[in-house]
Each structure stands twice: as C-alpha cells, then as structure tokens.
Design a protein around this motif. Structure first.
Motif, short mmCIF file in Angstrom:
data_model
loop_
_atom_site.label_atom_id
_atom_site.label_comp_id
_atom_site.label_asym_id
_atom_site.label_seq_id
_atom_site.Cartn_x
_atom_site.Cartn_y
_atom_site.Cartn_z
N LEU A 85 0.82 -1.21 0.00
CA LEU A 85 0.00 0.00 0.00
C LEU A 85 0.85 1.26 0.00
O LEU A 85 0.39 2.33 -0.42
N ASP A 86 2.10 1.15 0.45
CA ASP A 86 3.02 2.30 0.43
C ASP A 86 3.26 2.81 -0.98
O ASP A 86 3.67 3.95 -1.17
N ARG A 87 3.05 1.94 -1.98
CA ARG A 87 3.31 2.33 -3.37
C ARG A 87 2.14 3.09 -4.00
O ARG A 87 2.26 3.56 -5.14
N VAL A 88 1.01 3.19 -3.30
CA VAL A 88 -0.16 3.88 -3.84
C VAL A 88 0.03 5.38 -3.62
O VAL A 88 -0.09 5.89 -2.50
N SER A 89 0.33 6.10 -4.68
CA SER A 89 0.59 7.54 -4.56
C SER A 89 -0.67 8.37 -4.69
O SER A 89 -0.69 9.55 -4.30
N ALA A 90 -1.74 7.81 -5.23
CA ALA A 90 -2.96 8.57 -5.47
C ALA A 90 -3.67 8.90 -4.16
O ALA A 90 -3.80 8.02 -3.29
N PRO A 91 -4.16 10.12 -4.00
CA PRO A 91 -5.06 10.40 -2.87
C PRO A 91 -6.27 9.48 -2.95
O PRO A 91 -6.88 9.35 -4.01
N ALA A 92 -6.59 8.84 -1.85
CA ALA A 92 -7.65 7.83 -1.85
C ALA A 92 -8.59 8.07 -0.68
O ALA A 92 -8.14 8.31 0.45
N ALA A 127 -7.32 2.76 5.29
CA ALA A 127 -7.15 4.17 4.93
C ALA A 127 -5.91 4.75 5.58
O ALA A 127 -5.17 5.53 4.96
N GLN A 128 -5.65 4.38 6.83
CA GLN A 128 -4.48 4.89 7.53
C GLN A 128 -3.17 4.35 6.95
O GLN A 128 -2.13 5.01 7.04
N ALA A 129 -3.24 3.17 6.35
CA ALA A 129 -2.03 2.57 5.76
C ALA A 129 -1.66 3.19 4.42
O ALA A 129 -0.52 3.06 3.97
N LEU A 130 -2.61 3.86 3.77
CA LEU A 130 -2.33 4.49 2.48
C LEU A 130 -1.60 5.81 2.69
O LEU A 130 -1.93 6.57 3.60
N PRO A 131 -0.61 6.11 1.88
CA PRO A 131 0.16 7.36 2.05
C PRO A 131 -0.70 8.61 2.02
O PRO A 131 -0.41 9.59 2.71
N ALA A 132 -1.76 8.62 1.20
CA ALA A 132 -2.64 9.78 1.11
C ALA A 132 -4.08 9.31 1.24
O ALA A 132 -4.93 9.61 0.40
N GLY A 133 -4.36 8.58 2.31
CA GLY A 133 -5.68 8.00 2.50
C GLY A 133 -6.53 8.79 3.47
O GLY A 133 -6.03 9.43 4.39
N SER A 134 -7.83 8.76 3.24
CA SER A 134 -8.80 9.34 4.16
C SER A 134 -9.95 8.36 4.31
O SER A 134 -10.11 7.43 3.50
N PHE A 135 -10.78 8.56 5.32
CA PHE A 135 -11.82 7.59 5.66
C PHE A 135 -13.15 8.31 5.87
O PHE A 135 -13.20 9.35 6.53
#
Length: 249
Positions: A187-194, A214-222
């Motif tokens: 998931l660290d490789r996902v650069s897109a805001p999600a 969501a917390q594991a994504l670099p630009a994640g929100s929930f």
C-alpha cells in the motif's frame, strides 16, 4: 458498449463515453463494480459524473456482464483494468470502485501508481494480516441483511446476477483466506489520494479494518456513510457527494 477481444485472456466489455465539456486536465473516471454486478450498477453515479463534465468508462470485470469467463486470480482483475486503460489509450484515470472492484483498483494503483490519479474505494475488502483477521472471516460475502437490501435491485434488473459466473465466489474467497502481509506493505506504493468509504456497522466488512486500510495508504482518508456494503446503491446521493468532493478537490 464495445468488447475488447484478446488472444490470451477473456474478452472485456467496456463503455467509454465522451463529454465535450470535459477539461483536458481532468482524466477519465474508470468505474469498477463489485462481485455479482456489472457496469450498469453505476448508472446513477455515471450520470452524475457526466453531468459534471467528466468522461466515464465502465467495465464488466471478467466473469461478469458481457465479459468472458476464465480463472479469477486477484491479480488478473488488476491486469484487466490496466489492459482496459491501454486499449482505450488512457494514460491515467481517476478510479471509483466497489468491493472486489475496489480491491482490484488498489492492486492497480500498487503496480502502476502513475496510471491512477485519484481513488474512491467503496468497501474494499483487505487481505488478512494475521490469524486474528482470518478468524474474523472478513472475506467478500453478504449477510442476510445485505441480501435483503439487494432484492429490490435484483427484481428491477436481474441481468447482472444472471450473467455472473457463479463459480467465482469460491475461487475469490479462497484467496482472501490467506495471510498476506506483502499486500499491506504494498500500500506504500499507492501515490494517489484515496478516500475509503465504509458502509458502517451494517456491512459485513468491519469499519475498523477499512479505517486501518485508509491509515495505511500514504494519502488516505476515511468516510462512513451508514448504508451497509452497497453505499452507491442504497445511498446514491451521499455517495455522489463524497465522490465529487474527492475527484474535484
């Protein structure tokens, strides 16, 4: 609808609309349905996005709708999405996806981060991290309440269910019964805001797991929309509000 035929993989059915008011800076929006659906399950959301000037691409995943049948490895769904973008000459896209489709979209964003600009992930099932996750059985499925809420959609249009390959759940479910810490690290490789959209406690996917995702994504929100597993079906206005807010941010 057009069918993309391939020699070494199942044919994929897609709809690829165009909108004359769509600015060149806005990429197409790829809509990816969940297990047992097809591109028609996105009609309301597609119409909303098109009214906002976005080009929308819908896909029938392998084993669904008018697409062909084959094996159902999770990475195959990922590769099918990449193929659709290649075949339609789309260098990058926003992706709005549900359940199994959201899981496939995440795998696409891991493998090809440059192809995905923004992600709306509705109820994406995560891979198990440990034995506790396995014991919880947080695999794609549906409780009785989910099935009852889906009866109206089934009666209104039974075609997605009738065209769905009923051998798929067993094949896909078995893969979600394997601990996969590499998936979480990827998931660290996902650069897109999600934005990860949870349907709340009525869903079979515990919200705390989706929050962890969501917390594991670099630009994640929930975000939580109380609806159960099919937020876009049962709370379309609320889902459209979240989607527009994220894609047009």
């Amino acid at each position: 609808m057009q069918v993309l035929r391939r020699d070494d993989a199942p044919a994929l059915a897609v709809t690829a609309g165009r909108h004359p008011r769509s600015p060149a800076t806005n990429p197409p929006v790829l809509l990816v349905h969940g297990m047992g659906g097809d591109h028609t399950t996105w009609r309301r959301i597609a119409a909303d996005l098109e009214s906002a000037g976005r080009r929308v691409i819908g896909v029938d995943l392998r084993g669904h709708g008018r697409s062909g049948r084959a094996d159902y490895r999770l990475d195959d769904f990922r590769d099918d999405l990449a193929y659709v973008l290649d075949a339609l000459e789309v260098p990058h896209a926003d992706v709005v996806a549900h359940s199994l489709g959201a899981h496939a979209a995440l795998r696409l964003a891991m493998a090809h981060p440059q192809r995905v600009r923004r992600l709306v992930l509705e109820e994406p099932p995560p891979m198990p991290r440990d034995a506790a996750d396995l014991a919880e059985a947080i695999t794609p499925g549906a409780r009785l309440g989910e099935r009852l809420r889906g009866l109206g959609a089934l009666v209104a249009d039974p075609r997605p269910f009738l065209r769905f390959d009923k051998t798929m759940p067993e094949q896909v479910g078995a893969q979600f019964q394997q601990i996969d810490t590499d998936w979480w690290q990827g998931l660290d490789r996902v650069s897109a805001p999600a934005v990860v959209v949870s349907g709340g406690p009525r869903s079979f996917l515990p919200p705390r797991h989706l929050r962890s995702l969501a917390q594991a994504l670099p630009a994640g929100s929930f975000v939580t929309v109380e609806a159960g597993h099919s937020v876009h079906r049962d709370r379309p206005r609320a889902f459209a509000h979240v989607t527009r807010g994220h894609l047009f941010a």
